[in-house]
Write an enzyme that holds these catalytic residues in place. Structure first.
Site, PDB file in Angstrom:
ATOM      1  N   GLN A   1       0.849  -1.192   0.000  1.00 29.07           N
ATOM      2  CA  GLN A   1       0.000   0.000   0.000  1.00 29.07           C
ATOM      3  C   GLN A   1       0.889   1.248   0.000  1.00 29.07           C
ATOM      4  O   GLN A   1       0.402   2.361  -0.171  1.00 29.07           O
ATOM      5  CB  GLN A   1      -0.889   0.032   1.243  1.00 29.07           C
ATOM      6  CG  GLN A   1      -1.824  -1.147   1.353  1.00 29.07           C
ATOM      7  CD  GLN A   1      -2.516  -1.171   2.702  1.00 29.07           C
ATOM      8  OE1 GLN A   1      -3.547  -0.561   2.898  1.00 29.07           O
ATOM      9  NE2 GLN A   1      -1.933  -1.867   3.649  1.00 29.07           N
ATOM     10  N   ASN A   2       2.193   1.033   0.206  1.00 26.75           N
ATOM     11  CA  ASN A   2       3.105   2.165   0.328  1.00 26.75           C
ATOM     12  C   ASN A   2       3.437   2.748  -1.041  1.00 26.75           C
ATOM     13  O   ASN A   2       3.472   2.022  -2.037  1.00 26.75           O
ATOM     14  CB  ASN A   2       4.406   1.732   1.032  1.00 26.75           C
ATOM     15  CG  ASN A   2       4.121   1.177   2.428  1.00 26.75           C
ATOM     16  OD1 ASN A   2       3.080   1.466   3.020  1.00 26.75           O
ATOM     17  ND2 ASN A   2       5.021   0.353   2.931  1.00 26.75           N
TER      18      ASN A   2
ATOM     19  N   HIS B   1      -1.368   1.475  -4.409  1.00 21.74           N
ATOM     20  CA  HIS B   1      -1.711   2.896  -4.228  1.00 21.74           C
ATOM     21  C   HIS B   1      -0.797   3.806  -5.030  1.00 21.74           C
ATOM     22  O   HIS B   1      -0.721   5.002  -4.769  1.00 21.74           O
ATOM     23  CB  HIS B   1      -1.673   3.274  -2.743  1.00 21.74           C
ATOM     24  CG  HIS B   1      -2.738   2.571  -1.950  1.00 21.74           C
ATOM     25  ND1 HIS B   1      -2.661   2.406  -0.589  1.00 21.74           N
ATOM     26  CD2 HIS B   1      -3.888   1.975  -2.336  1.00 21.74           C
ATOM     27  CE1 HIS B   1      -3.741   1.752  -0.160  1.00 21.74           C
ATOM     28  NE2 HIS B   1      -4.502   1.462  -1.211  1.00 21.74           N
TER      29      HIS B   1
ATOM     30  N   GLY C   1       2.741  -4.471   8.952  1.00 22.56           N
ATOM     31  CA  GLY C   1       2.802  -3.013   9.101  1.00 22.56           C
ATOM     32  C   GLY C   1       1.612  -2.294   8.534  1.00 22.56           C
ATOM     33  O   GLY C   1       1.747  -1.180   8.011  1.00 22.56           O
TER      34      GLY C   1
ATOM     35  N   PRO D   1       3.329  -4.028  15.885  1.00 24.09           N
ATOM     36  CA  PRO D   1       3.433  -3.823  17.341  1.00 24.09           C
ATOM     37  C   PRO D   1       2.057  -3.630  17.990  1.00 24.09           C
ATOM     38  O   PRO D   1       1.894  -3.828  19.176  1.00 24.09           O
ATOM     39  CB  PRO D   1       4.270  -2.539  17.460  1.00 24.09           C
ATOM     40  CG  PRO D   1       4.855  -2.283  16.133  1.00 24.09           C
ATOM     41  CD  PRO D   1       4.019  -2.986  15.128  1.00 24.09           C
TER      42      PRO D   1
ATOM     43  N   ALA E   1       8.601  -5.008  12.267  1.00 22.23           N
ATOM     44  CA  ALA E   1       8.948  -5.850  11.107  1.00 22.23           C
ATOM     45  C   ALA E   1      10.461  -5.974  10.939  1.00 22.23           C
ATOM     46  O   ALA E   1      10.974  -7.060  10.618  1.00 22.23           O
ATOM     47  CB  ALA E   1       8.339  -5.244   9.838  1.00 22.23           C
TER      48      ALA E   1
HETATM   49  C1  BV8 Z   1     -11.661   3.040  -3.475  1.00 26.80           C
HETATM   50  C2  BV8 Z   1      -1.992   7.033  -1.130  1.00 26.80           C
HETATM   51  C3  BV8 Z   1     -13.383   2.533  -4.880  1.00 26.80           C
HETATM   52  C4  BV8 Z   1      -2.185   8.471  -0.770  1.00 26.80           C
HETATM   53  C5  BV8 Z   1      -3.679   5.880   0.168  1.00 26.80           C
HETATM   54  C6  BV8 Z   1     -16.109   3.099   4.325  1.00 26.80           C
HETATM   55  C7  BV8 Z   1     -15.881   1.741   4.450  1.00 26.80           C
HETATM   56  C8  BV8 Z   1     -14.988   1.086   3.615  1.00 26.80           C
HETATM   57  C9  BV8 Z   1     -14.284   1.779   2.634  1.00 26.80           C
HETATM   58  C10 BV8 Z   1     -14.521   3.126   2.518  1.00 26.80           C
HETATM   59  C11 BV8 Z   1     -15.412   3.806   3.337  1.00 26.80           C
HETATM   60  N1  BV8 Z   1     -15.398   5.106   2.993  1.00 26.80           N
HETATM   61  C12 BV8 Z   1     -14.527   5.273   1.961  1.00 26.80           C
HETATM   62  C13 BV8 Z   1     -14.013   4.084   1.655  1.00 26.80           C
HETATM   63  C14 BV8 Z   1     -13.077   3.782   0.610  1.00 26.80           C
HETATM   64  C15 BV8 Z   1     -11.676   4.212   1.033  1.00 26.80           C
HETATM   65  C16 BV8 Z   1     -11.311   3.650   2.375  1.00 26.80           C
HETATM   66  O1  BV8 Z   1     -10.984   2.481   2.494  1.00 26.80           O
HETATM   67  N2  BV8 Z   1     -11.379   4.498   3.418  1.00 26.80           N
HETATM   68  C17 BV8 Z   1     -11.055   4.017   4.755  1.00 26.80           C
HETATM   69  C18 BV8 Z   1     -10.124   5.001   5.452  1.00 26.80           C
HETATM   70  C19 BV8 Z   1     -12.353   3.835   5.511  1.00 26.80           C
HETATM   71  N3  BV8 Z   1     -10.810   3.621   0.033  1.00 26.80           N
HETATM   72  C20 BV8 Z   1     -10.590   4.296  -1.090  1.00 26.80           C
HETATM   73  O2  BV8 Z   1     -11.029   5.402  -1.336  1.00 26.80           O
HETATM   74  C21 BV8 Z   1      -9.786   3.515  -2.129  1.00 26.80           C
HETATM   75  N4  BV8 Z   1     -10.479   3.596  -3.372  1.00 26.80           N
HETATM   76  O3  BV8 Z   1     -12.215   2.427  -2.599  1.00 26.80           O
HETATM   77  O4  BV8 Z   1     -12.180   3.242  -4.675  1.00 26.80           O
HETATM   78  C22 BV8 Z   1     -14.133   3.259  -5.863  1.00 26.80           C
HETATM   79  C23 BV8 Z   1     -15.249   2.651  -6.353  1.00 26.80           C
HETATM   80  C24 BV8 Z   1     -15.957   3.286  -7.287  1.00 26.80           C
HETATM   81  C25 BV8 Z   1     -15.558   4.544  -7.750  1.00 26.80           C
HETATM   82  C26 BV8 Z   1     -14.414   5.158  -7.227  1.00 26.80           C
HETATM   83  C27 BV8 Z   1     -13.689   4.523  -6.273  1.00 26.80           C
HETATM   84  C28 BV8 Z   1      -8.422   4.154  -2.297  1.00 26.80           C
HETATM   85  C29 BV8 Z   1      -7.635   3.975  -1.023  1.00 26.80           C
HETATM   86  C30 BV8 Z   1      -6.194   4.432  -1.260  1.00 26.80           C
HETATM   87  C31 BV8 Z   1      -5.989   5.769  -0.610  1.00 26.80           C
HETATM   88  N5  BV8 Z   1      -4.572   6.117  -0.751  1.00 26.80           N
HETATM   89  N6  BV8 Z   1      -2.406   6.237   0.000  1.00 26.80           N
HETATM   90  C32 BV8 Z   1      -1.153   8.897   0.240  1.00 26.80           C
HETATM   91  O5  BV8 Z   1      -0.270   8.082   0.606  1.00 26.80           O
HETATM   92  O6  BV8 Z   1      -1.251  10.068   0.644  1.00 26.80           O
HETATM   93  S1  BV8 Z   1      -4.137   5.067   1.584  1.00 26.80           S
HETATM   94  C33 BV8 Z   1      -3.006   5.308   2.818  1.00 26.80           C
HETATM   95  O7  BV8 Z   1      -3.457   4.465   3.890  1.00 26.80           O
HETATM   96  C34 BV8 Z   1      -1.605   4.800   2.514  1.00 26.80           C
HETATM   97  O8  BV8 Z   1      -1.489   4.178   1.249  1.00 26.80           O
HETATM   98  C35 BV8 Z   1      -1.410   3.732   3.559  1.00 26.80           C
HETATM   99  O9  BV8 Z   1      -0.559   2.749   3.143  1.00 26.80           O
HETATM  100  C36 BV8 Z   1      -2.785   3.254   3.658  1.00 26.80           C
HETATM  101  C37 BV8 Z   1      -3.111   2.293   4.727  1.00 26.80           C
HETATM  102  O10 BV8 Z   1      -2.510   2.723   5.880  1.00 26.80           O
HETATM  103  P1  BV8 Z   1      -1.391   1.730   6.477  1.00 26.80           P
HETATM  104  O11 BV8 Z   1      -0.412   1.408   5.414  1.00 26.80           O
HETATM  105  O12 BV8 Z   1      -2.065   0.592   7.154  1.00 26.80           O
HETATM  106  O13 BV8 Z   1      -0.673   2.678   7.488  1.00 26.80           O
HETATM  107  P2  BV8 Z   1      -1.198   3.094   8.936  1.00 26.80           P
HETATM  108  O14 BV8 Z   1      -0.417   4.294   9.360  1.00 26.80           O
HETATM  109  O15 BV8 Z   1      -2.699   3.141   8.931  1.00 26.80           O
HETATM  110  O16 BV8 Z   1      -0.792   1.859   9.859  1.00 26.80           O
HETATM  111  C38 BV8 Z   1       0.569   1.584  10.061  1.00 26.80           C
HETATM  112  C39 BV8 Z   1       0.596   0.309  10.887  1.00 26.80           C
HETATM  113  O17 BV8 Z   1       1.972  -0.074  11.052  1.00 26.80           O
HETATM  114  C40 BV8 Z   1       0.019   0.493  12.280  1.00 26.80           C
HETATM  115  O18 BV8 Z   1      -0.880  -0.580  12.531  1.00 26.80           O
HETATM  116  C41 BV8 Z   1       1.232   0.419  13.202  1.00 26.80           C
HETATM  117  O19 BV8 Z   1       0.931  -0.242  14.422  1.00 26.80           O
HETATM  118  C42 BV8 Z   1       2.169  -0.451  12.386  1.00 26.80           C
HETATM  119  N7  BV8 Z   1       3.596  -0.272  12.660  1.00 26.80           N
HETATM  120  C43 BV8 Z   1       4.228   0.828  13.168  1.00 26.80           C
HETATM  121  N8  BV8 Z   1       5.563   0.575  13.239  1.00 26.80           N
HETATM  122  C44 BV8 Z   1       5.762  -0.692  12.769  1.00 26.80           C
HETATM  123  C45 BV8 Z   1       4.518  -1.227  12.396  1.00 26.80           C
HETATM  124  N9  BV8 Z   1       4.386  -2.457  11.882  1.00 26.80           N
HETATM  125  C46 BV8 Z   1       5.502  -3.198  11.754  1.00 26.80           C
HETATM  126  N10 BV8 Z   1       6.733  -2.765  12.080  1.00 26.80           N
HETATM  127  C47 BV8 Z   1       6.895  -1.521  12.598  1.00 26.80           C
HETATM  128  N11 BV8 Z   1       8.125  -1.103  12.941  1.00 26.80           N
END
Ligand code: BV8
Ligand code: ZN
Length: 242
Positions: free
Chosen positions: A105-106, A123, A191, A218, A235
């Protein structure tokens, strides 16, 4: 580390595995110094806007210069970031299994920088831009901040070639990931907070299809309950042990 028994269970599964699939999120780049979006209680905020507001299709239409300011800032942060042992461990797994599918997703490009090939970037990629009119792609040099070019040779503006909230994923990317998830022996979710769809569907598809599901994070996530093993650690620390 009290996870020795789990390590042995996962190592055993990997020894027997023909195909492995991996979904990574921002957490795998955390140890490279790339800020995550949600982990640690904070949500990335930019000029008072939550990141899912500034990183949205609406903002591209409304205020492309502000979107570029946000992405140029992040590209500036990324200039100092290098792959960490987690990225390198996964790159080393390519020769180890008959089939390895890496979905990330990165948008930071660090898996590729670590040597992973055929990375499915669901993404997009922050170092690539796309013309809003003719969709011509431009590969930007990591060092070139602010972004260049600003305009396409067709006379229209370019935007980050990144999937923003409300936008479709790249053609076929999700489908390729779903196919790998449905046919792999072991699926890793590493992650990711598993909150963003449709990427967060992939571990569920794998589990339903009978894969052995392993989480590395974590913190607990909505997936923890369905995982066969969930390592509560970073990781960079865990993956080299596998
Ligand atoms: C789409 C690019 C369909 C931009 C990103 C309601 C319900 C369900 C879905 C939706 C909803 N309302 C809206 C939606 C759809 C929406 C969505 O899912 N929203 C969510 C928030 C509810 N999705 C979309 O819009 C997608 N498109 O659905 O289109 C469609 C259909 C018809 C017509 C049109 C469209 C598009 C989604 C993509 C968005 N772009 N990124 C940018 O980077 O600025 S998403 C963004 O979040 C990043 O890509 C990121 O990768 C992604 C997910 O986050 P994570 O990677 O999980 O990162 P996060 O910080 O959240 O978590 C990090 C984790 O790592 C933590 O758990 C932490 O504990 C852990 N961690 C920390 N340190 C470590 C570690 N793990 C291991 N080792 C470590 N050392
Ligand atoms: Zn153009």
């Amino acid at each position: 580390m009290e996870t020795a028994p789990e390590l042995r269970r996962v190592a055993q599964r990997l020894a027997e595995a023909r195909s492995v699939a991996i979904l990574t999120g921002a957490g795998i780049s955390a140890e490279s110094g790339v800020p995550t979006f949600r982990g640690g209680g904070g949500a990335a905020v930019w000029k008072g806007m939550r990141f899912d507001q500034i990183s949205s299709a609406k903002m591209v239409r409304r205020d492309l210069p502000a979107v570029w300011e946000w992405f140029d800032y992040r590209r500036g942060v990324l200039r100092e970031c290098e792959p960490n042992p987690a990225h390198r461990a996964i790159a080393g797994w390519q020769e180890r299994f008959e089939s390895l599918t890496l979905v990330t997703q990165n948008i930071d490009g660090l898996h590729r920088a670590a040597g992973s090939r055929d990375v499915i970037e669901v993404h997009g990629n922050i170092h690539r831009s796309r013309c809003v009119a003719c969709s011509k792609l431009f590969q930007m040099d990591r060092a070139c901040v602010p972004h260049d070019p600003d305009m396409c040779d067709c006379g229209s503006q370019v935007r980050p070639d990144v999937v923003l909230f409300g936008e479709m994923l790249p053609e076929g990317a999700y489908e390729k990931g779903a196919e790998a998830a449905a046919s792999c022996d072991v699926f890793f979710t590493i992650g990711t907070s598993a909150l963003v769809y449709p990427a967060a569907m992939l571990p569920e598809i794998a589990k339903r299809a009978g894969a052995f599901l392993v989480e590395v994070n974590p913190e607990e996530t909505p997936l923890t309950a369905i995982c066969d093993v969930s390592f509560r650690c970073g990781a960079g620390e865990l993956l080299p042990l596998l």
